[in-house]
Design an enzyme around this catalytic site. Structure first.
Site, PDB file in Angstrom:
ATOM      1  N   ILE A   1       8.911 -28.559  -7.164  1.00  0.00           N
ATOM      2  CA  ILE A   1       7.486 -28.163  -7.138  1.00  0.00           C
ATOM      3  C   ILE A   1       7.291 -26.851  -7.904  1.00  0.00           C
ATOM      4  O   ILE A   1       6.230 -26.636  -8.520  1.00  0.00           O
ATOM      5  CB  ILE A   1       6.947 -28.072  -5.689  1.00  0.00           C
ATOM      6  CG1 ILE A   1       5.453 -27.721  -5.661  1.00  0.00           C
ATOM      7  CG2 ILE A   1       7.738 -27.064  -4.863  1.00  0.00           C
ATOM      8  CD1 ILE A   1       4.519 -28.723  -6.310  1.00  0.00           C
ATOM      9  N   ASP A   2       8.304 -26.007  -7.967  1.00  0.00           N
ATOM     10  CA  ASP A   2       8.192 -24.769  -8.747  1.00  0.00           C
ATOM     11  C   ASP A   2       8.038 -25.101 -10.221  1.00  0.00           C
ATOM     12  O   ASP A   2       7.222 -24.519 -10.935  1.00  0.00           O
ATOM     13  CB  ASP A   2       9.380 -23.825  -8.509  1.00  0.00           C
ATOM     14  CG  ASP A   2      10.731 -24.486  -8.748  1.00  0.00           C
ATOM     15  OD1 ASP A   2      10.804 -25.729  -8.758  1.00  0.00           O
ATOM     16  OD2 ASP A   2      11.709 -23.750  -8.930  1.00  0.00           O
ATOM     17  N   ARG A   3       8.791 -26.115 -10.664  1.00  0.00           N
ATOM     18  CA  ARG A   3       8.713 -26.521 -12.085  1.00  0.00           C
ATOM     19  C   ARG A   3       7.362 -27.156 -12.388  1.00  0.00           C
ATOM     20  O   ARG A   3       6.749 -26.895 -13.425  1.00  0.00           O
ATOM     21  CB  ARG A   3       9.862 -27.472 -12.396  1.00  0.00           C
ATOM     22  CG  ARG A   3      11.242 -26.840 -12.259  1.00  0.00           C
ATOM     23  CD  ARG A   3      12.359 -27.851 -12.409  1.00  0.00           C
ATOM     24  NE  ARG A   3      12.405 -28.412 -13.756  1.00  0.00           N
ATOM     25  CZ  ARG A   3      13.140 -29.488 -14.094  1.00  0.00           C
ATOM     26  NH1 ARG A   3      13.846 -30.115 -13.170  1.00  0.00           N
ATOM     27  NH2 ARG A   3      13.133 -29.928 -15.333  1.00  0.00           N
TER      28      ARG A   3
ATOM     29  N   ILE B   1      11.511 -15.271  -1.404  1.00  0.00           N
ATOM     30  CA  ILE B   1      10.159 -15.772  -1.110  1.00  0.00           C
ATOM     31  C   ILE B   1       9.195 -14.814  -1.797  1.00  0.00           C
ATOM     32  O   ILE B   1       9.328 -13.589  -1.654  1.00  0.00           O
ATOM     33  CB  ILE B   1       9.885 -15.805   0.410  1.00  0.00           C
ATOM     34  CG1 ILE B   1      10.866 -16.763   1.107  1.00  0.00           C
ATOM     35  CG2 ILE B   1       8.438 -16.223   0.694  1.00  0.00           C
ATOM     36  CD1 ILE B   1      10.757 -16.774   2.639  1.00  0.00           C
ATOM     37  N   LYS B   2       8.283 -15.386  -2.607  1.00  0.00           N
ATOM     38  CA  LYS B   2       7.264 -14.556  -3.267  1.00  0.00           C
ATOM     39  C   LYS B   2       5.927 -14.994  -2.698  1.00  0.00           C
ATOM     40  O   LYS B   2       5.731 -16.177  -2.402  1.00  0.00           O
ATOM     41  CB  LYS B   2       7.292 -14.782  -4.785  1.00  0.00           C
ATOM     42  CG  LYS B   2       8.442 -14.145  -5.531  1.00  0.00           C
ATOM     43  CD  LYS B   2       9.765 -14.853  -5.360  1.00  0.00           C
ATOM     44  CE  LYS B   2       9.786 -16.194  -6.026  1.00  0.00           C
ATOM     45  NZ  LYS B   2      11.083 -16.898  -5.869  1.00  0.00           N
TER      46      LYS B   2
HETATM   47  N1  ADP Z   1      15.005  -7.387  -5.728  1.00  0.00           N
HETATM   48  C1  ADP Z   1      15.777  -8.468  -5.927  1.00  0.00           C
HETATM   49  N2  ADP Z   1      16.463  -8.985  -4.918  1.00  0.00           N
HETATM   50  C2  ADP Z   1      17.236 -10.104  -5.103  1.00  0.00           C
HETATM   51  N3  ADP Z   1      17.389 -10.737  -6.272  1.00  0.00           N
HETATM   52  C3  ADP Z   1      16.705 -10.230  -7.307  1.00  0.00           C
HETATM   53  C4  ADP Z   1      15.868  -9.101  -7.186  1.00  0.00           C
HETATM   54  N4  ADP Z   1      15.327  -8.854  -8.393  1.00  0.00           N
HETATM   55  C5  ADP Z   1      15.809  -9.771  -9.223  1.00  0.00           C
HETATM   56  N5  ADP Z   1      16.661 -10.589  -8.585  1.00  0.00           N
HETATM   57  C6  ADP Z   1      17.358 -11.652  -9.251  1.00  0.00           C
HETATM   58  O1  ADP Z   1      16.451 -12.757  -9.188  1.00  0.00           O
HETATM   59  C7  ADP Z   1      17.155 -13.934  -8.854  1.00  0.00           C
HETATM   60  C8  ADP Z   1      16.247 -14.729  -7.985  1.00  0.00           C
HETATM   61  O2  ADP Z   1      15.059 -14.931  -8.757  1.00  0.00           O
HETATM   62  P1  ADP Z   1      13.868 -15.736  -8.140  1.00  0.00           P
HETATM   63  O3  ADP Z   1      13.050 -16.204  -9.266  1.00  0.00           O
HETATM   64  O4  ADP Z   1      13.236 -14.956  -7.054  1.00  0.00           O
HETATM   65  O5  ADP Z   1      14.703 -16.950  -7.504  1.00  0.00           O
HETATM   66  P2  ADP Z   1      14.243 -18.194  -6.668  1.00  0.00           P
HETATM   67  O6  ADP Z   1      12.852 -18.562  -7.090  1.00  0.00           O
HETATM   68  O7  ADP Z   1      15.290 -19.180  -7.055  1.00  0.00           O
HETATM   69  O8  ADP Z   1      14.358 -17.767  -5.236  1.00  0.00           O
HETATM   70  C9  ADP Z   1      18.416 -13.515  -8.142  1.00  0.00           C
HETATM   71  O9  ADP Z   1      19.442 -14.382  -8.540  1.00  0.00           O
HETATM   72  C10 ADP Z   1      18.669 -12.083  -8.607  1.00  0.00           C
HETATM   73  O10 ADP Z   1      19.628 -12.056  -9.623  1.00  0.00           O
HETATM   74  C1  PAZ Z   2      16.078 -26.559  -9.794  1.00  0.00           C
HETATM   75  C2  PAZ Z   2      15.591 -25.821  -8.567  1.00  0.00           C
HETATM   76  C3  PAZ Z   2      16.660 -25.771  -7.500  1.00  0.00           C
HETATM   77  C4  PAZ Z   2      15.225 -24.386  -8.978  1.00  0.00           C
HETATM   78  O1  PAZ Z   2      14.882 -23.688  -7.824  1.00  0.00           O
HETATM   79  P1  PAZ Z   2      15.027 -22.083  -7.712  1.00  0.00           P
HETATM   80  O2  PAZ Z   2      16.045 -21.651  -8.704  1.00  0.00           O
HETATM   81  O3  PAZ Z   2      13.681 -21.564  -8.062  1.00  0.00           O
HETATM   82  O4  PAZ Z   2      15.395 -21.794  -6.302  1.00  0.00           O
HETATM   83  C5  PAZ Z   2      14.310 -26.496  -8.016  1.00  0.00           C
HETATM   84  O5  PAZ Z   2      13.407 -26.666  -9.079  1.00  0.00           O
HETATM   85  C6  PAZ Z   2      14.606 -27.846  -7.398  1.00  0.00           C
HETATM   86  O6  PAZ Z   2      14.995 -27.925  -6.254  1.00  0.00           O
HETATM   87  N1  PAZ Z   2      14.370 -28.950  -8.193  1.00  0.00           N
HETATM   88  C7  PAZ Z   2      14.564 -30.273  -7.689  1.00  0.00           C
HETATM   89  C8  PAZ Z   2      15.382 -31.080  -8.669  1.00  0.00           C
HETATM   90  C9  PAZ Z   2      14.700 -31.256 -10.036  1.00  0.00           C
HETATM   91  O7  PAZ Z   2      13.787 -30.464 -10.375  1.00  0.00           O
HETATM   92  O8  PAZ Z   2      15.088 -32.191 -10.770  1.00  0.00           O
HETATM   93  K     K Z   3      11.791 -20.353  -9.047  1.00  0.00           K
END
Ligand code: ADP
Ligand code: PAZ
Ligand code: K
Length: 266
Positions: free
Chosen positions: A102-104, A12-13
């Site tokens: 939604i992130d995309r 979570i950011k």
């Molecule tokens: N401090 C950290 N803790 C956990 N994962 C991290 C950290 N820094 C980098 N990563 C890497 O970032 C990836 C998750 O990236 P992030 O963009 O936050 O993912 P998401 O949006 O999918 O939750 C993890 O797979 C890990 O490899």
């Molecule tokens: C592809 C993803 C899982 C990436 O999410 P993240 O790696 O950031 O956790 C996310 O964009 C998602 O759930 N997309 C829905 C399916 C799609 O974009 O087609």
């Molecule tokens: K992401």
């Protein structure tokens, strides 16, 4: 204070909206199911929150927990954004636009805002190296051309560990070599090369497909690991989702203010 929250499948950011931009960006690793504990740990001290604007790809259970926590702590109902067919100068490539992560969508919003009216006239490739690795392409006129999704750097070794007898959790090391001689380095190298080859090859094929010079941007937690290994030059834009959230939150707060004024004058 308006809180911007990007809930991914690993982390979570969050950030404070300040002058239309995300400020004081922080991140925390989230549990697979329960997030209330990490929210309390990270957000207990946050005061004066009057709006919570959220990009959630972690599913409805996570959304429900954030909603309950935010209402208890701040009496604020979070605003969960969803991808749209059109908006912010972008046309979504998906025929079912709400199914685009939604992130995309917000990465497209952030990139469109950043380069609109800039000297760059070509298409833009957006790579997000997170739990999954996503690639999206935005044409110069704001048309989303579509994208691809593969498992991320952490997920690939986990998939092997979960689905083979001979490979267990290899998280103890990140080191790798081109031709590895231990299981963990072979698995790490395989994941890295799979990701690099995927991104490099898609970039080559997109360049062949779309006219004009291509701009490449990269974001996500694994971007720093990937950057030095990729064939092409990438602009590293951390927290792209939070920038997209800031853009939408700024817009909607304007609308909300106008709405409030309308109510007030009725
Ligand atoms: N401090 C950290 N803790 C956990 N994962 C991290 C950290 N820094 C980098 N990563 C890497 O970032 C990836 C998750 O990236 P992030 O963009 O936050 O993912 P998401 O949006 O999918 O939750 C993890 O797979 C890990 O490899
Ligand atoms: C592809 C993803 C899982 C990436 O999410 P993240 O790696 O950031 O956790 C996310 O964009 C998602 O759930 N997309 C829905 C399916 C799609 O974009 O087609
Ligand atoms: K992401």
């Amino acid at each position: 204070m308006i809180l911007l929250v990007d809930i991914g499948n690993s982390r979570i950011k969050w950030a404070r909206l300040d002058g239309g931009k995300p400020a004081d960006v922080k991140a925390m690793v989230r549990g697979k199911t329960g997030i209330k504990r990490v929210l309390s740990k990270a957000w207990k001290g946050l005061e004066g929150v009057n709006r919570v604007v959220v990009a959630n790809v972690g599913g409805p259970k996570v959304a429900e927990q954030l909603k309950e926590w935010s209402q208890n702590q701040w009496q604020v109902v979070p605003e969960f954004l969803t991808s749209r067919s059109n908006g912010y100068g972008i046309r979504n490539a998906y025929s079912k636009p709400e199914t685009l992560g939604i992130d995309r969508w917000l990465e497209l919003v952030a990139v469109r805002q950043r380069y609109r009216g800039s000297a760059h006239k070509g298409a833009i490739v957006i790579v997000d190296c997170g739990t999954a690795i996503t690639i999206d392409v935005l044409a110069t006129d704001g048309k989303h051309l579509g994208g691809l999704i593969v498992p991320g750097l952490t997920m690939m070794p986990k998939l092997l560990a979960d689905n083979t007898a001979g490979i267990d959790e290899t998280a103890e090391t990140l080191e790798y070599s081109l031709l590895a001689s231990t299981t963990s380095t072979a698995v790490n190298a395989g994941a890295l090369y799979a990701a690099i080859a995927f991104i490099d090859r898609v970039s080559i094929d997109v360049a062949a497909e779309v006219r004009g010079d291509l701009k490449r941007v990269i974001t996500g937690g694994d971007a720093p690991r990937m950057l030095p290994l990729l064939r092409d030059k990438y602009e590293h834009l951390p927290d792209l989702v939070l920038w997209g959230l800031a853009r939408v939150a700024r817009d909607t707060s304007k609308v909300r203010r106008e709405a409030d004024v309308d109510c007030a004058t009725q």
